[in-house]
Design an enzyme around this catalytic site. Structure first.
Site, PDB file in Angstrom:
ATOM      1  N   CYS A  13       0.821  -1.228   0.000  1.00  0.00           N
ATOM      2  CA  CYS A  13       0.000   0.000   0.000  1.00  0.00           C
ATOM      3  C   CYS A  13       0.852   1.275   0.000  1.00  0.00           C
ATOM      4  O   CYS A  13       0.932   1.970  -1.005  1.00  0.00           O
ATOM      5  CB  CYS A  13      -0.946   0.019   1.202  1.00  0.00           C
ATOM      6  SG  CYS A  13      -2.217  -1.267   1.152  1.00  0.00           S
ATOM      7  N   SER A  15       4.377   2.044   0.865  1.00  0.00           N
ATOM      8  CA  SER A  15       5.733   2.230   0.317  1.00  0.00           C
ATOM      9  C   SER A  15       5.790   2.111  -1.209  1.00  0.00           C
ATOM     10  O   SER A  15       6.532   2.864  -1.838  1.00  0.00           O
ATOM     11  CB  SER A  15       6.772   1.343   1.011  1.00  0.00           C
ATOM     12  OG  SER A  15       6.511  -0.017   0.844  1.00  0.00           O
TER      13      SER A  15
HETATM   14  P1  4NP Z   1       1.262  -1.363   3.888  1.00  0.00           P
HETATM   15  O1  4NP Z   1      -0.202  -1.852   4.342  1.00  0.00           O
HETATM   16  O2  4NP Z   1       2.176  -1.643   5.057  1.00  0.00           O
HETATM   17  O3  4NP Z   1       1.080   0.090   3.638  1.00  0.00           O
HETATM   18  O4  4NP Z   1       1.621  -2.157   2.654  1.00  0.00           O
HETATM   19  C1  4NP Z   1      -0.484  -3.146   4.779  1.00  0.00           C
HETATM   20  C2  4NP Z   1      -0.656  -4.160   3.877  1.00  0.00           C
HETATM   21  C3  4NP Z   1      -0.992  -5.418   4.306  1.00  0.00           C
HETATM   22  C4  4NP Z   1      -1.172  -5.664   5.657  1.00  0.00           C
HETATM   23  C5  4NP Z   1      -1.002  -4.639   6.572  1.00  0.00           C
HETATM   24  C6  4NP Z   1      -0.655  -3.377   6.131  1.00  0.00           C
HETATM   25  N1  4NP Z   1      -1.552  -6.954   6.104  1.00  0.00           N
HETATM   26  O5  4NP Z   1      -1.912  -7.086   7.300  1.00  0.00           O
HETATM   27  O6  4NP Z   1      -1.545  -7.919   5.304  1.00  0.00           O
END
Ligand code: 4NP
Length: 154
Positions: A13, A15
């Site tokens: 999301c 990065s």
């Molecule tokens: P990101 O968001 O750290 O901005 O890529 C997330 C993507 C997936 C998950 C958590 C946050 N997850 O729990 O799978």
């Protein structure tokens, strides 16, 4: 080459959004021969996966492509490979320092600490608000590019 790495938890999301936005800024200023940009996650949950559909849709709205982007996990070796290691929130910074086994606070920084906001980039995986995240990521990336240009006289 100046090397910049954006880091979040999942690398699907926030990065990858920062990577794509920053690459566009670098390209628009014709600095792509001087600045290399990448992203990684502190977890291995989405290794090999493309960015989240919400990130892809938001970037496409602004004419930014995510083609070829795939999740990867942050490696200990990244510490020596990058000059600017930019976490999206405080827990990312903690996890980055843990993976690198360092308390470094020179090249490891939280994106919005470069702005007046000085806060975490909200995670749209949980908030569902990709616009808010896009706006904050863009604001942080502008400041980061100013900082790099200043520090390297570009
Ligand atoms: P990101 O968001 O750290 O901005 O890529 C997330 C993507 C997936 C998950 C958590 C946050 N997850 O729990 O799978």
């Amino acid at each position: 080459m100046i090397r910049v790495l954006f880091v979040c938890l999942g690398n699907i999301c926030r990065s990858p959004m920062a990577e794509a936005v920053f690459k566009k800024m670098v390209r628009d200023e014709q600095l792509e021969e001087k600045i290399f940009v990448d992203s990684a996650g502190t977890s291995d949950w989405h290794v090999g996966k493309p960015p989240h559909q919400g990130t892809v849709a938001k970037l496409n709205e602004y004419g930014i492509s995510t083609e070829g982007m795939r999740g990867r996990q942050l490696q200990k070796e990244d510490y020596d490979q990058f000059d600017y290691i930019i976490g999206m929130d405080a827990s990312n910074i903690e996890a980055i320092r843990h993976i690198f086994q360092t308390n470094d606070d020179t090249k490891i920084m939280r994106l919005l600490d470069l702005t007046d906001d000085k806060k975490d980039v909200p995670d749209p995986y949980f908030t569902g608000d990709f616009q808010e995240t896009y706006d904050l990521v863009t604001k942080g990336c502008r400041k980061l590019l100013e900082k790099i240009k200043r520090e390297h006289r570009l």
